[in-house]
Scaffold this motif. Structure first.
Motif, PDB file in Angstrom:
ATOM      1  N   VAL A  21       0.852  -1.189  -0.164  1.00 20.90           N
ATOM      2  CA  VAL A  21      -0.400  -0.153   0.324  1.00 20.90           C
ATOM      3  C   VAL A  21       1.310   0.987  -0.425  1.00 20.90           C
ATOM      4  O   VAL A  21       1.180   1.146   1.312  1.00 20.90           O
ATOM      5  CB  VAL A  21      -0.971   0.161   1.319  1.00 20.90           C
ATOM      6  CG1 VAL A  21      -1.542   1.447   1.242  1.00 20.90           C
ATOM      7  CG2 VAL A  21      -2.233  -1.214   0.514  1.00 20.90           C
ATOM      8  N   ASP A  22       0.908   1.776  -1.317  1.00 19.73           N
ATOM      9  CA  ASP A  22       1.478   3.139  -1.485  1.00 19.73           C
ATOM     10  C   ASP A  22       2.960   2.578  -1.508  1.00 19.73           C
ATOM     11  O   ASP A  22       3.887   3.687  -0.483  1.00 19.73           O
ATOM     12  CB  ASP A  22       1.161   4.135  -0.332  1.00 19.73           C
ATOM     13  CG  ASP A  22      -0.373   4.880  -0.657  1.00 19.73           C
ATOM     14  OD1 ASP A  22      -0.601   4.904  -1.326  1.00 19.73           O
ATOM     15  OD2 ASP A  22      -1.095   4.602   0.273  1.00 19.73           O
ATOM     16  N   GLY A  23       3.864   1.735  -1.558  1.00 19.70           N
ATOM     17  CA  GLY A  23       4.607   0.906  -1.439  1.00 19.70           C
ATOM     18  C   GLY A  23       5.499   0.929  -0.680  1.00 19.70           C
ATOM     19  O   GLY A  23       6.864  -0.168  -0.180  1.00 19.70           O
ATOM     20  N   ARG A  24       4.754   0.165   0.705  1.00 24.04           N
ATOM     21  CA  ARG A  24       4.677  -0.088   1.377  1.00 24.04           C
ATOM     22  C   ARG A  24       4.176  -1.736   1.613  1.00 24.04           C
ATOM     23  O   ARG A  24       3.056  -2.209   1.867  1.00 24.04           O
ATOM     24  CB  ARG A  24       4.570   0.737   3.295  1.00 24.04           C
ATOM     25  CG  ARG A  24       5.577   1.694   3.045  1.00 24.04           C
ATOM     26  CD  ARG A  24       5.287   2.719   4.420  1.00 24.04           C
ATOM     27  NE  ARG A  24       5.750   2.155   5.084  1.00 24.04           N
ATOM     28  CZ  ARG A  24       5.936   2.595   6.785  1.00 24.04           C
ATOM     29  NH1 ARG A  24       4.787   3.140   7.063  1.00 24.04           N
ATOM     30  NH2 ARG A  24       6.207   2.007   7.685  1.00 24.04           N
ATOM     31  N   HIS A  25       5.097  -2.681   2.377  1.00 28.00           N
ATOM     32  CA  HIS A  25       4.466  -3.884   1.824  1.00 28.00           C
ATOM     33  C   HIS A  25       3.507  -3.889   3.069  1.00 28.00           C
ATOM     34  O   HIS A  25       3.806  -3.484   4.536  1.00 28.00           O
ATOM     35  CB  HIS A  25       6.094  -4.923   2.989  1.00 28.00           C
ATOM     36  CG  HIS A  25       4.588  -6.185   2.688  1.00 28.00           C
ATOM     37  ND1 HIS A  25       4.379  -6.659   3.838  1.00 28.00           N
ATOM     38  CD2 HIS A  25       4.257  -7.215   1.854  1.00 28.00           C
ATOM     39  CE1 HIS A  25       4.371  -8.314   3.967  1.00 28.00           C
ATOM     40  NE2 HIS A  25       3.706  -8.240   2.851  1.00 28.00           N
ATOM     41  N   PHE A  26       2.317  -4.353   2.771  1.00 31.41           N
ATOM     42  CA  PHE A  26       1.347  -4.611   3.877  1.00 31.41           C
ATOM     43  C   PHE A  26       0.712  -5.369   3.758  1.00 31.41           C
ATOM     44  O   PHE A  26      -0.052  -6.250   5.648  1.00 31.41           O
ATOM     45  CB  PHE A  26       0.101  -3.612   2.868  1.00 31.41           C
ATOM     46  CG  PHE A  26      -1.494  -3.960   4.224  1.00 31.41           C
ATOM     47  CD1 PHE A  26      -1.628  -2.251   4.341  1.00 31.41           C
ATOM     48  CD2 PHE A  26      -2.607  -4.921   4.076  1.00 31.41           C
ATOM     49  CE1 PHE A  26      -2.441  -2.012   5.656  1.00 31.41           C
ATOM     50  CE2 PHE A  26      -3.556  -4.086   4.413  1.00 31.41           C
ATOM     51  CZ  PHE A  26      -3.469  -3.232   5.691  1.00 31.41           C
ATOM     52  N   ALA A  27       0.286  -6.796   3.358  1.00 33.77           N
ATOM     53  CA  ALA A  27       0.514  -7.908   3.453  1.00 33.77           C
ATOM     54  C   ALA A  27       0.190  -9.335   2.339  1.00 33.77           C
ATOM     55  O   ALA A  27       0.897  -8.528   1.821  1.00 33.77           O
ATOM     56  CB  ALA A  27      -1.577  -8.122   3.811  1.00 33.77           C
TER      57      ALA A  27
END
Length: 136
Positions: A21-27
């Protein structure tokens, strides 16, 4: 808000990936088997949606009896959601999110979905897109 899924494992019956999400690992993600749409045809309930970029909107789910993130205008599919589930048996084309414990198993799915819903609600009124890419 930009959601991106990089599919990195293609099994016989499933496809696993990572959600950002917006370049950051989320799941981590789990879907039915991804196919080469130029060579294969969809098998109802057993095929992942095509790669591409789609809009995501919250909509009421009669299955889950609450607002859920829906993926809009997916070719060959209707009613695609990002939702809770632990194995490919829990999806019929939808995208499950959680923490990958084995290539084809997710845990902590409800927590991941609740966090995603909260983020989407915080970005209400903004454009929310989902881009799917195959990394295999």
């Amino acid at each position: 808000m930009k959601i991106e899924i990089k599919r990195d494992i293609k099994g016989n019956t499933y496809t696993a990936g990572k959600m950002y999400v917006d370049g950051r690992h989320f799941a981590d993600t789990l879907e039915p088997r991804a196919i080469d749409w130029s060579k294969e045809e969809k098998t109802l309930g057993k095929t992942a949606i095509p790669v591409g970029t789609y809009k995501v909107k919250m909509r009421y789910s009669t299955k889950f009896k609450t607002q859920m993130p829906y993926v809009q205008n997916v070719p060959h599919f209707d009613g695609i959601m990002l939702h809770v589930g632990n194995s490919v048996r829990d999806t019929r084309g939808c995208i499950l999110i959680g923490t990958r414990t084995y290539p084809s198993v997710l845990t902590h799915s409800r927590n991941a979905v609740n966090r995603l819903i909260q983020l989407i609600e915080e970005h209400e009124g903004e454009s929310i897109t989902l881009t799917l890419k195959n990394a295999f």
